[in-house]
Design a protein around this motif. Structure first.
Motif, PDB file in Angstrom:
ATOM      1  N   GLY A 188      11.755  33.605 125.282  1.00 53.79           N
ATOM      2  CA  GLY A 188      12.735  33.798 124.214  1.00 53.79           C
ATOM      3  C   GLY A 188      13.316  32.474 123.772  1.00 53.79           C
ATOM      4  O   GLY A 188      13.110  31.441 124.400  1.00 53.79           O
ATOM      5  N   ASP A 189      14.069  32.545 122.675  1.00 48.28           N
ATOM      6  CA  ASP A 189      14.570  31.302 122.100  1.00 48.28           C
ATOM      7  C   ASP A 189      16.074  31.317 121.855  1.00 48.28           C
ATOM      8  O   ASP A 189      16.594  30.450 121.168  1.00 48.28           O
ATOM      9  N   ASP A 190      16.785  32.272 122.427  1.00 45.57           N
ATOM     10  CA  ASP A 190      18.231  32.333 122.288  1.00 45.57           C
ATOM     11  C   ASP A 190      18.873  31.975 123.634  1.00 45.57           C
ATOM     12  O   ASP A 190      18.697  32.699 124.616  1.00 45.57           O
ATOM     13  N   LEU A 191      19.590  30.859 123.677  1.00 44.49           N
ATOM     14  CA  LEU A 191      20.145  30.360 124.932  1.00 44.49           C
ATOM     15  C   LEU A 191      21.060  31.380 125.604  1.00 44.49           C
ATOM     16  O   LEU A 191      20.955  31.599 126.821  1.00 44.49           O
ATOM     17  N   ALA A 242      27.663  32.731 126.702  1.00 40.34           N
ATOM     18  CA  ALA A 242      26.781  33.849 127.054  1.00 40.34           C
ATOM     19  C   ALA A 242      27.549  34.901 127.855  1.00 40.34           C
ATOM     20  O   ALA A 242      28.491  34.578 128.581  1.00 40.34           O
ATOM     21  N   ALA A 254      14.464  26.221 124.316  1.00 40.97           N
ATOM     22  CA  ALA A 254      15.777  26.748 123.937  1.00 40.97           C
ATOM     23  C   ALA A 254      16.863  26.322 124.916  1.00 40.97           C
ATOM     24  O   ALA A 254      18.048  26.417 124.606  1.00 40.97           O
ATOM     25  N   THR A 266      21.105  34.633 125.434  1.00 44.73           N
ATOM     26  CA  THR A 266      20.317  35.737 125.987  1.00 44.73           C
ATOM     27  C   THR A 266      19.547  35.286 127.219  1.00 44.73           C
ATOM     28  O   THR A 266      19.456  36.019 128.211  1.00 44.73           O
TER      29      THR A 266
END
Length: 150
Positions: free
Chosen positions: A8-11, A68, A120, A13
């Motif tokens: 994935g590419d969302d820090l 997060a 990410a 998440t």
């Protein structure tokens, strides 16, 4: 079981998913320690559990810095990781328990390897994932070796 943690590419998440991974791992370690017969194995697995607790603390701190969510409990996978250990105890004692834990460690090794190389995750945070990956490789290696010796 294959994991997608570390992709994935969302820090935010990614960090949340690593927190869930660690909560699940700690639950499996608790189940393992409770079921092992040999005191030296319980001691070593307790050391490894402490590594996971440290990873969790570091991830929760990181979550606060990057905005997060930091879940307070594991997810549904926790039932699989702990259930695998419980089933192994029913059929094979310490060797089977450690083999089950080794398969759980496969997921953490893969996840942290991915995390360490994920673009990410900013470079200043990658050390956390690299250190955790080295810990997980060490845990898995010991569990495989000790399972064969049991």
């Amino acid at each position: 079981m294959a994991t997608t943690v570390g992709t994935g590419d969302d820090l935010a998440t990614l960090v949340k998913n690593f927190i869930l991974l660690e909560r699940d791992a700690i639950a499996a370690y608790d189940a393992c320690i409770e079921r092992l017969d040999a005191p030296h194995r319980k001691d070593k697995v307790s050391e490894f559990r402490a590594d996971h607790a440290r990873h969790l603390d570091e991830l929760i701190s990181l979550a606060g810095r990057v905005g997060a969510e930091a879940p307070a409990e594991g997810d549904m996978k926790q039932m699989l990781t702990t259930g695998k250990v419980a089933m192994a105890d029913l059929v094979g004692g310490d060797g089977a328990i450690l083999k089950a834990m080794s398969t759980n460690e496969s997921d953490t090794v893969t996840a942290y390897e991915r995390g360490a190389g994920n673009a990410a995750i900013p470079a200043e945070h990658r050390g956390l994932f690299e250190r955790a990956h080295a810990d997980e490789v060490r845990h898995k290696s010991w569990m495989e070796s000790e399972a064969q010796a049991a």
